[in-house]
Structure formats: structure tokens, C-alpha cells
Design a protein around this motif. Structure first.
Motif, PDB file in Angstrom:
ATOM      1  N   MET A   1       0.871  -1.200  -0.088  1.00  0.00           N
ATOM      2  CA  MET A   1      -0.105   0.030   0.001  1.00  0.00           C
ATOM      3  C   MET A   1       0.808   1.259   0.094  1.00  0.00           C
ATOM      4  O   MET A   1       0.531   2.288  -0.661  1.00  0.00           O
ATOM      5  CB  MET A   1      -0.856  -0.069   1.489  1.00  0.00           C
ATOM      6  CG  MET A   1      -1.859   0.977   1.213  1.00  0.00           C
ATOM      7  SD  MET A   1      -3.115   0.922   0.030  1.00  0.00           S
ATOM      8  CE  MET A   1      -4.126   2.517   0.278  1.00  0.00           C
ATOM      9  N   LYS A   2       1.840   1.079   0.910  1.00  0.00           N
ATOM     10  CA  LYS A   2       2.776   2.354   1.140  1.00  0.00           C
ATOM     11  C   LYS A   2       3.446   2.779  -0.568  1.00  0.00           C
ATOM     12  O   LYS A   2       3.778   3.637  -0.834  1.00  0.00           O
ATOM     13  CB  LYS A   2       3.997   2.216   2.084  1.00  0.00           C
ATOM     14  CG  LYS A   2       3.511   2.252   3.178  1.00  0.00           C
ATOM     15  CD  LYS A   2       4.491   2.201   4.441  1.00  0.00           C
ATOM     16  CE  LYS A   2       4.064   2.356   5.864  1.00  0.00           C
ATOM     17  NZ  LYS A   2       4.924   2.095   6.835  1.00  0.00           N
ATOM     18  N   LYS A   3       3.802   1.368  -1.162  1.00  0.00           N
ATOM     19  CA  LYS A   3       4.364   1.706  -2.548  1.00  0.00           C
ATOM     20  C   LYS A   3       3.500   2.415  -3.525  1.00  0.00           C
ATOM     21  O   LYS A   3       3.748   3.242  -4.264  1.00  0.00           O
ATOM     22  CB  LYS A   3       5.017   0.203  -2.906  1.00  0.00           C
ATOM     23  CG  LYS A   3       6.087  -0.051  -2.321  1.00  0.00           C
ATOM     24  CD  LYS A   3       6.508  -1.589  -2.948  1.00  0.00           C
ATOM     25  CE  LYS A   3       7.822  -2.123  -2.090  1.00  0.00           C
ATOM     26  NZ  LYS A   3       8.249  -3.547  -2.710  1.00  0.00           N
ATOM     27  N   VAL A   4       2.162   1.879  -3.320  1.00  0.00           N
ATOM     28  CA  VAL A   4       1.280   2.319  -4.201  1.00  0.00           C
ATOM     29  C   VAL A   4       0.900   3.762  -3.914  1.00  0.00           C
ATOM     30  O   VAL A   4       1.037   4.813  -4.875  1.00  0.00           O
ATOM     31  CB  VAL A   4      -0.204   1.601  -4.128  1.00  0.00           C
ATOM     32  CG1 VAL A   4      -1.047   2.191  -4.821  1.00  0.00           C
ATOM     33  CG2 VAL A   4      -0.215   0.325  -4.504  1.00  0.00           C
ATOM     34  N   LEU A   5       0.897   4.439  -2.701  1.00  0.00           N
ATOM     35  CA  LEU A   5       0.684   5.520  -2.314  1.00  0.00           C
ATOM     36  C   LEU A   5       1.858   6.414  -2.951  1.00  0.00           C
ATOM     37  O   LEU A   5       1.892   7.625  -3.062  1.00  0.00           O
ATOM     38  CB  LEU A   5       0.582   5.858  -0.952  1.00  0.00           C
ATOM     39  CG  LEU A   5      -0.719   5.340  -0.283  1.00  0.00           C
ATOM     40  CD1 LEU A   5      -0.833   5.420   1.551  1.00  0.00           C
ATOM     41  CD2 LEU A   5      -1.952   6.191  -0.740  1.00  0.00           C
ATOM     42  N   LYS A   6       3.113   5.978  -2.630  1.00  0.00           N
ATOM     43  CA  LYS A   6       4.450   6.652  -3.107  1.00  0.00           C
ATOM     44  C   LYS A   6       4.394   7.101  -4.436  1.00  0.00           C
ATOM     45  O   LYS A   6       4.699   8.023  -4.913  1.00  0.00           O
ATOM     46  CB  LYS A   6       5.419   5.693  -2.467  1.00  0.00           C
ATOM     47  CG  LYS A   6       7.010   6.601  -2.778  1.00  0.00           C
ATOM     48  CD  LYS A   6       7.913   5.838  -2.279  1.00  0.00           C
ATOM     49  CE  LYS A   6       9.330   6.653  -2.321  1.00  0.00           C
ATOM     50  NZ  LYS A   6      10.630   5.590  -1.857  1.00  0.00           N
ATOM     51  N   LYS A   7       3.792   5.736  -5.392  1.00  0.00           N
ATOM     52  CA  LYS A   7       3.677   6.101  -6.827  1.00  0.00           C
ATOM     53  C   LYS A   7       2.941   7.039  -7.142  1.00  0.00           C
ATOM     54  O   LYS A   7       3.180   7.852  -8.005  1.00  0.00           O
ATOM     55  CB  LYS A   7       3.488   4.551  -7.331  1.00  0.00           C
ATOM     56  CG  LYS A   7       3.598   4.591  -8.896  1.00  0.00           C
ATOM     57  CD  LYS A   7       3.426   3.304  -9.531  1.00  0.00           C
ATOM     58  CE  LYS A   7       3.627   3.209 -10.927  1.00  0.00           C
ATOM     59  NZ  LYS A   7       3.433   1.948 -11.592  1.00  0.00           N
ATOM     60  N   ILE A   8       1.709   6.938  -6.730  1.00  0.00           N
ATOM     61  CA  ILE A   8       0.645   7.994  -6.750  1.00  0.00           C
ATOM     62  C   ILE A   8       1.023   9.281  -6.646  1.00  0.00           C
ATOM     63  O   ILE A   8       0.968  10.279  -7.223  1.00  0.00           O
ATOM     64  CB  ILE A   8      -0.651   7.685  -5.948  1.00  0.00           C
ATOM     65  CG1 ILE A   8      -1.153   6.586  -6.579  1.00  0.00           C
ATOM     66  CG2 ILE A   8      -1.445   8.717  -6.253  1.00  0.00           C
ATOM     67  CD1 ILE A   8      -2.379   5.990  -5.662  1.00  0.00           C
ATOM     68  N   THR A   9       1.899   9.556  -5.373  1.00  0.00           N
ATOM     69  CA  THR A   9       2.573  10.893  -4.941  1.00  0.00           C
ATOM     70  C   THR A   9       3.376  11.324  -6.209  1.00  0.00           C
ATOM     71  O   THR A   9       3.419  12.579  -6.536  1.00  0.00           O
ATOM     72  CB  THR A   9       3.124  10.868  -3.533  1.00  0.00           C
ATOM     73  OG1 THR A   9       2.278  10.318  -2.700  1.00  0.00           O
ATOM     74  CG2 THR A   9       3.697  12.056  -3.143  1.00  0.00           C
ATOM     75  N   LYS A  10       4.311  10.831  -6.670  1.00  0.00           N
ATOM     76  CA  LYS A  10       5.202  11.018  -7.691  1.00  0.00           C
ATOM     77  C   LYS A  10       4.395  11.293  -8.901  1.00  0.00           C
ATOM     78  O   LYS A  10       4.843  12.329  -9.593  1.00  0.00           O
ATOM     79  CB  LYS A  10       6.221   9.587  -7.915  1.00  0.00           C
ATOM     80  CG  LYS A  10       7.352   9.414  -6.698  1.00  0.00           C
ATOM     81  CD  LYS A  10       8.040   8.194  -7.241  1.00  0.00           C
ATOM     82  CE  LYS A  10       9.528   8.050  -6.309  1.00  0.00           C
ATOM     83  NZ  LYS A  10      10.223   7.064  -6.610  1.00  0.00           N
ATOM     84  N   VAL A  11       3.652  10.595  -9.214  1.00  0.00           N
ATOM     85  CA  VAL A  11       2.724  10.776 -10.644  1.00  0.00           C
ATOM     86  C   VAL A  11       2.116  12.187 -10.337  1.00  0.00           C
ATOM     87  O   VAL A  11       2.200  13.176 -11.256  1.00  0.00           O
ATOM     88  CB  VAL A  11       1.753   9.765 -10.931  1.00  0.00           C
ATOM     89  CG1 VAL A  11       0.794  10.299 -11.979  1.00  0.00           C
ATOM     90  CG2 VAL A  11       2.429   8.433 -11.255  1.00  0.00           C
ATOM     91  N   MET A  12       1.566  12.512  -9.029  1.00  0.00           N
ATOM     92  CA  MET A  12       0.858  13.735  -8.842  1.00  0.00           C
ATOM     93  C   MET A  12       1.790  14.743  -8.839  1.00  0.00           C
ATOM     94  O   MET A  12       1.611  15.951  -9.448  1.00  0.00           O
ATOM     95  CB  MET A  12       0.027  13.750  -7.779  1.00  0.00           C
ATOM     96  CG  MET A  12      -1.236  12.760  -7.619  1.00  0.00           C
ATOM     97  SD  MET A  12      -2.073  12.958  -5.908  1.00  0.00           S
ATOM     98  CE  MET A  12      -2.610  14.417  -5.748  1.00  0.00           C
ATOM     99  N   ALA A  13       2.927  14.847  -8.388  1.00  0.00           N
ATOM    100  CA  ALA A  13       4.111  15.788  -8.453  1.00  0.00           C
ATOM    101  C   ALA A  13       4.512  15.750  -9.699  1.00  0.00           C
ATOM    102  O   ALA A  13       4.722  16.929 -10.200  1.00  0.00           O
ATOM    103  CB  ALA A  13       5.300  15.240  -7.588  1.00  0.00           C
TER     104      ALA A  13
END
Length: 359
Positions: A1-13
Motif C-alpha cells: 500500500m505504501k508503495k502504491v501511495l508513493k507511486k501516486i504521489t510521484k505521479v501527482m508531483a
């Protein structure tokens, strides 16, 4: 889940960074290409009139008409007035409205005409060259000139239907020869964003010879409307007053008119009362605008403008007289005739005065 959130955060950034860079590039493009007219510019005069001089005692007529860049059919509402639409429905609608407006001018058959909101290759009017449509559509070969007052490479709002490229201005038409044609810039908000997206308001000043060795000075106006606090509207009136007083001292005959975006002071703002409340920007021309030797002249029985936040309904839309003329006291006005078109082709109706210059 943390990896998914981290990936989403990177995409959003990444998305945010891309949008920010695009926005910066867009604003830089607008800044570099910003239309910055000189305070005074000579205009090109198209078609030399056959008649050279106007004469005392003879009747002439002048009409002012804001044609609303061909978009304002009765069912049109504009996003900048609180409506939803940013462009004319289609090219056929624009052509129909411009042709209708020009036909009305042909019926009036004025000696002189002030026309505002003429588009050239603008997105909002479906890339029509209205300068050509107006000049070539008039029955008589009028001497004419054109001045830009709105040039923006591309407006990205409203985001659901971007306003796009805007290239627009105002034109003056005459059956008599222009000795000169000049664009004079009016004061406008020069803060950065206002300068990029706002109109570069101006007046067109034309001079026509008279048989008694004076000049008939014609001043075509399109003043500011959306000016919180009225600062720049007042500055524009102050400048106009200086011009009027200077011409009066010279002994010239002067008619200034057009779309004042103020209620003409000789008219009753409640005369055409409807169910819609009066928008805040419908203010009278301030009392401190009182050039010596001048008076306002307009048909006080025909509204010249409707609100455009909603489609036109004769029983609902607030209407008023914001188009008209101010004339020097060496001119006699013999008739005032508004044209009640029920805003069929524009959010304005044309209005006309007939006049004689004194000896």
C-alpha cells in the motif's frame, strides 16, 4: 500500500510540475507577444471618399452600433457577464448576425458610423474577418479606418470552452473624406495580468474638412465596463474631456460617441424596468464629467444595450441606454432615432442622430 501511495504521489508531483511549467511557458508567451500600442498612432484610411467637405446648414446623420463580434443572437449568453458561453454557436450564426447588423446600417444609411466589437480571425467569432464583412457589406463605399483594442494570442479560460485567440477593434465609416485618422490609447489597468488579458481601450479620432475652413472632429469610443471602483473609467473620461476641451478651443465641430459602458446621464435608468435586477456596472456617467460647451444627445426612448448573462427575454433582461453621443454647442441636433431591433443581432441596438453644423 505504501508503495502504491508513493507511486501516486510521484505521479501527482510530476503532473503538478508539468502543469506549472506549461503555465509558466504560456504566461511568458503572452508577455513576449503582448500588444502594446503607442499612445498615438496614425491609422490606414481605406477608400478615399468622393465628398471632401461638410457644410453649415446641411443635414447629416451619424450612427453608433456595437455589433458584439457577431455572437450575440437573442439566445446567446456570455461567460464574462455571468453566462455560460464563450464563443458564437457556429460560423453560420456569426455570418447571419454580421449580415443582419450591416443590413440595419444600410437601412439607416448614415453619413457617418461608429462600429465597435469587430473581430478579425478570432476564435470566439469562428475566425471570420468582420472588418471586411462590414466594409464590403455597406451599400455605399464608405471611407473607413480600423483600430485594434483587443489582441491576445490565446485565452485559456473558461477551461471547458476556451475563449481562444482574440483580435478585435472598432471602425469608423464616412461618406466624406478623412483628412486624418488617429488611434489614441485610453488609460487602462497596466498591472501585469490585466495587461496580458485585458482590452487596450482606445478612441479613434477622425477629421473632416468643412466649407468654412474648420473641422468636423469625430471621436469613436469604446470605454471600459468591468472596472472595480471605477478608477480607469474615470481616467478615460478625464482624458476624453481634455480632448473635447482642446477641440472646442480651436472652434471645431465635435461629435464623440460610441459604447460608453456607462448609462447616458440624460436618460432614465428605470425607464425600461424589467424583472432582472440592475447589474452593478450599469452606472451613470459621473457628474464630474462636464466638458464646457458640450451636451449629450440620444434617443431616450429606445434602449441600446441588454444584459448578456442570460439569453434575451424582453420581459426579463435589464436594458439601458449606454450608447450615444456628446456634441459641441456649435452643432444643432435636429432628430434622434434609436432602432428597436430587440437585440436580434447583437446585445446592442444602433442609435442615430441627425445634425447640422452652424456657420
Amino acid at each position: 500500500m505504501k508503495k502504491v501511495l508513493k507511486k501516486i504521489t510521484k505521479v501527482m508531483a510530476a503532473v503538478f510540475t508539468t502543469v506549472a511549467l506549461l503555465l509558466c511557458a504560456y504566461l511568458i508567451w503572452l508577455t513576449v507577444s503582448d500588444y502594446q500600442p503607442l499612445y498615438k498612432e496614425n491609422l490606414v484610411i481605406a477608400h478615399d471618399g468622393d465628398e471632401e467637405k461638410v457644410a453649415p446648414g446641411k443635414e447629416y446623420s451619424i450612427t453608433t452600433y456595437n455589433i458584439g463580434f457577431g455572437a450575440y443572437s437573442q439566445d446567446f449568453d456570455f461567460f464574462m457577464d455571468g453566462g455560460t458561453e464563450s464563443k458564437a454557436k457556429d460560423k453560420e450564426t456569426v455570418l447571419k448576425n454580421i449580415k443582419g447588423s450591416v443590413n440595419e446600417l444600410n437601412k439607416i444609411d448614415p453619413d457617418f458610423a461608429f462600429v465597435q466589437e469587430i473581430d478579425i480571425d478570432s476564435s470566439r467569432s469562428r475566425k471570420t474577418d468582420q472588418r471586411v464583412l462590414v466594409a464590403h457589406g455597406l451599400d455605399d463605399e464608405y471611407t473607413n479606418c480600423f483600430a485594434f483594442n483587443y489582441k491576445v494570442p490565446y485565452i485559456i479560460y473558461p477551461f471547458n470552452d476556451m475563449h481562444g485567440k482574440v483580435s478585435a477593434g472598432q471602425g469608423t465609416y464616412s461618406k466624406y473624406k478623412f483628412e486624418t485618422a488617429e488611434r489614441i490609447s485610453l488609460p487602462t489597468d497596466q498591472s501585469w495580468l490585466a495587461r496580458l488579458f485585458g482590452l487596450d481601450r482606445c478612441m479613434i479620432v477622425n477629421r473632416v474638412k468643412t466649407s468654412n475652413n474648420k473641422e468636423l472632429v469625430l471621436i469613436n469610443l469604446h470605454m471600459s465596463a468591468y472596472d472595480k471602483g471605477g478608477e480607469f473609467r474615470q481616467k478615460q473620461l478625464n482624458m476624453l474631456e481634455e480632448v473635447l476641451q482642446d477641440e472646442y478651443k480651436k472652434g471645431n465641430y465635435v461629435i464623440a460617441g460610441g459604447d460608453w459602458n456607462h448609462v447616458i446621464p440624460t436618460t432614465d435608468i428605470n425607464k425600461f424596468a424589467k424583472t432582472e435586477e440592475r447589474p452593478n456596472w450599469y452606472d451613470y456617467i459621473p457628474e464630474n464629467f462636464s466638458p464646457k460647451g458640450y451636451r449629450f444627445e440620444v434617443d431616450e426612448n429606445i434602449a441600446t444595450n441588454r444584459t448578456a448573462g442570460i439569453p434575451y427575454d424582453k420581459d426579463v433582461n435589464f436594458t439601458a441606454i449606454i450608447d450615444g453621443f456628446i456634441v459641441s454647442d456649435n452643432i444643432d441636433v435636429v432628430a434622434k432615432k434609436g432602432s428597436d431591433l430587440q437585440f436580434k443581432y447583437s446585445d446592442h441596438n444602433p442609435t442615430t442622430i441627425e445634425f447640422k453644423i452652424k456657420n
